[in-house]
Design a protein around this motif. Sequence first.
Motif, PDB file in Angstrom:
ATOM      1  N   ASP A  45      33.698  27.127  54.286  1.00  0.00           N
ATOM      2  CA  ASP A  45      34.179  26.887  55.795  1.00  0.00           C
ATOM      3  C   ASP A  45      32.986  26.723  56.360  1.00  0.00           C
ATOM      4  OD1 ASP A  45      35.318  26.770  58.064  1.00  0.00           O
ATOM      5  OD2 ASP A  45      37.013  28.273  57.654  1.00  0.00           O
ATOM      6  N   MET A  46      32.278  26.033  57.178  1.00  0.00           N
ATOM      7  CA  MET A  46      31.273  26.197  58.087  1.00  0.00           C
ATOM      8  C   MET A  46      31.510  26.900  59.346  1.00  0.00           C
ATOM      9  SD  MET A  46      28.819  24.377  56.476  1.00  0.00           S
ATOM     10  CE  MET A  46      27.652  24.022  57.721  1.00  0.00           C
ATOM     11  N   SER A  47      32.714  27.097  59.864  1.00  0.00           N
ATOM     12  CA  SER A  47      33.146  27.828  60.994  1.00  0.00           C
ATOM     13  C   SER A  47      32.921  29.329  60.575  1.00  0.00           C
ATOM     14  CB  SER A  47      34.362  27.346  61.476  1.00  0.00           C
ATOM     15  OG  SER A  47      35.425  27.904  60.819  1.00  0.00           O
ATOM     16  N   ARG A  48      33.173  29.696  59.562  1.00  0.00           N
ATOM     17  CA  ARG A  48      33.259  31.087  59.048  1.00  0.00           C
ATOM     18  C   ARG A  48      31.958  31.304  58.488  1.00  0.00           C
ATOM     19  NH1 ARG A  48      39.103  32.734  56.859  1.00  0.00           N
ATOM     20  NH2 ARG A  48      40.293  32.302  58.600  1.00  0.00           N
ATOM     21  N   GLY A  49      31.172  30.361  57.702  1.00  0.00           N
ATOM     22  CA  GLY A  49      30.240  30.849  56.748  1.00  0.00           C
ATOM     23  C   GLY A  49      30.575  31.601  55.605  1.00  0.00           C
ATOM     24  N   LYS A  50      31.811  31.199  55.075  1.00  0.00           N
ATOM     25  CA  LYS A  50      32.472  31.644  53.867  1.00  0.00           C
ATOM     26  C   LYS A  50      32.990  30.867  53.201  1.00  0.00           C
ATOM     27  CE  LYS A  50      33.037  36.128  56.093  1.00  0.00           C
ATOM     28  NZ  LYS A  50      34.094  37.201  56.379  1.00  0.00           N
ATOM     29  N   VAL A  51      33.266  30.968  51.928  1.00  0.00           N
ATOM     30  CA  VAL A  51      33.816  30.163  50.863  1.00  0.00           C
ATOM     31  C   VAL A  51      35.605  30.565  50.912  1.00  0.00           C
ATOM     32  CG1 VAL A  51      34.053  29.290  48.373  1.00  0.00           C
ATOM     33  CG2 VAL A  51      31.843  30.055  49.511  1.00  0.00           C
ATOM     34  N   ASP A  52      36.278  29.372  51.157  1.00  0.00           N
ATOM     35  CA  ASP A  52      37.677  29.652  50.974  1.00  0.00           C
ATOM     36  C   ASP A  52      38.124  29.697  49.475  1.00  0.00           C
ATOM     37  OD1 ASP A  52      40.467  29.458  51.423  1.00  0.00           O
ATOM     38  OD2 ASP A  52      40.360  27.336  52.356  1.00  0.00           O
ATOM     39  N   MET A  53      38.555  30.691  49.211  1.00  0.00           N
ATOM     40  CA  MET A  53      38.805  30.897  47.908  1.00  0.00           C
ATOM     41  C   MET A  53      40.355  30.450  47.491  1.00  0.00           C
ATOM     42  SD  MET A  53      36.717  32.197  45.668  1.00  0.00           S
ATOM     43  CE  MET A  53      35.415  31.419  46.163  1.00  0.00           C
ATOM     44  N   LEU A  54      41.168  30.395  48.625  1.00  0.00           N
ATOM     45  CA  LEU A  54      42.596  29.621  48.486  1.00  0.00           C
ATOM     46  C   LEU A  54      42.212  28.196  47.875  1.00  0.00           C
ATOM     47  CD1 LEU A  54      44.416  31.200  51.499  1.00  0.00           C
ATOM     48  CD2 LEU A  54      44.737  31.693  49.054  1.00  0.00           C
ATOM     49  N   ALA A  55      41.203  27.120  48.680  1.00  0.00           N
ATOM     50  CA  ALA A  55      40.976  26.246  48.535  1.00  0.00           C
ATOM     51  C   ALA A  55      40.363  25.925  46.930  1.00  0.00           C
ATOM     52  CB  ALA A  55      39.980  25.548  49.456  1.00  0.00           C
ATOM     53  N   VAL A  56      39.509  26.929  46.580  1.00  0.00           N
ATOM     54  CA  VAL A  56      38.878  26.720  45.252  1.00  0.00           C
ATOM     55  C   VAL A  56      39.912  26.940  44.183  1.00  0.00           C
ATOM     56  CG1 VAL A  56      37.046  27.943  43.749  1.00  0.00           C
ATOM     57  CG2 VAL A  56      36.674  27.297  46.228  1.00  0.00           C
ATOM     58  N   ALA A  57      40.695  28.022  44.303  1.00  0.00           N
ATOM     59  CA  ALA A  57      41.553  28.360  43.298  1.00  0.00           C
ATOM     60  C   ALA A  57      42.806  27.159  42.996  1.00  0.00           C
ATOM     61  CB  ALA A  57      42.164  29.527  43.806  1.00  0.00           C
ATOM     62  N   SER A  58      43.318  26.552  44.274  1.00  0.00           N
ATOM     63  CA  SER A  58      44.130  25.410  44.094  1.00  0.00           C
ATOM     64  C   SER A  58      43.473  24.146  43.431  1.00  0.00           C
ATOM     65  CB  SER A  58      44.757  25.141  45.358  1.00  0.00           C
ATOM     66  OG  SER A  58      43.869  24.654  46.357  1.00  0.00           O
ATOM     67  N   ALA A  59      42.074  23.879  43.751  1.00  0.00           N
ATOM     68  CA  ALA A  59      41.584  22.847  43.232  1.00  0.00           C
ATOM     69  C   ALA A  59      41.206  22.956  41.574  1.00  0.00           C
ATOM     70  CB  ALA A  59      40.185  22.766  43.947  1.00  0.00           C
ATOM     71  N   LEU A  60      41.124  24.293  41.234  1.00  0.00           N
ATOM     72  CA  LEU A  60      40.627  24.430  39.873  1.00  0.00           C
ATOM     73  C   LEU A  60      41.957  25.110  39.187  1.00  0.00           C
ATOM     74  CD1 LEU A  60      37.292  26.131  40.353  1.00  0.00           C
ATOM     75  CD2 LEU A  60      37.849  24.083  39.426  1.00  0.00           C
ATOM     76  N   GLY A  61      43.102  25.080  39.541  1.00  0.00           N
ATOM     77  CA  GLY A  61      44.329  25.557  38.968  1.00  0.00           C
ATOM     78  C   GLY A  61      44.520  27.128  38.592  1.00  0.00           C
ATOM     79  N   TYR A  62      43.872  28.008  39.492  1.00  0.00           N
ATOM     80  CA  TYR A  62      44.090  29.354  39.278  1.00  0.00           C
ATOM     81  C   TYR A  62      45.230  29.724  39.710  1.00  0.00           C
ATOM     82  CZ  TYR A  62      39.282  30.341  38.005  1.00  0.00           C
ATOM     83  OH  TYR A  62      37.975  30.427  37.531  1.00  0.00           O
TER      84      TYR A  62
END
Length: 118
Positions: A22-39
């Motif tokens: 997320d460019m506005s926060r400068g952090k990685v959105d773990m909700l998006a990563v987890a849903s994309a990878l099936g966590y």
Amino acid sequence: MPNENPIDKDFLFLVECFKGFDMSRGKVDMLAVASALGYNNPHSAGNRFKALAKKHGFKVECFYKPASTSATTPSSSPKIKRAPSKKVAAKKAARSDAKDDEDVATQAEKDECVQDDA
């Protein structure tokens, strides 16, 4: 794919982390990563991300909650009350039965006292 290389898995994971940045926060959105990878749990993805960040020496933070756009605060949201587990229900029933037994014994003692007085 039984001989899949762990480095390839890490690479694919980090690609999803870049997609979830997320460019506005400068952090990685773990909700998006987890849903994309099936966590099932985004914190598991976050733990993996933190381990890879430590291993490779990069300093990028992650977050787990979406940006709040509504006026409600988390404390004002309604709480969902779960039903007690079977163990808890059994303990409460046992305590209730013990309390009932005490009440019966106390009443019997009172009756004996009344008969003795008469």
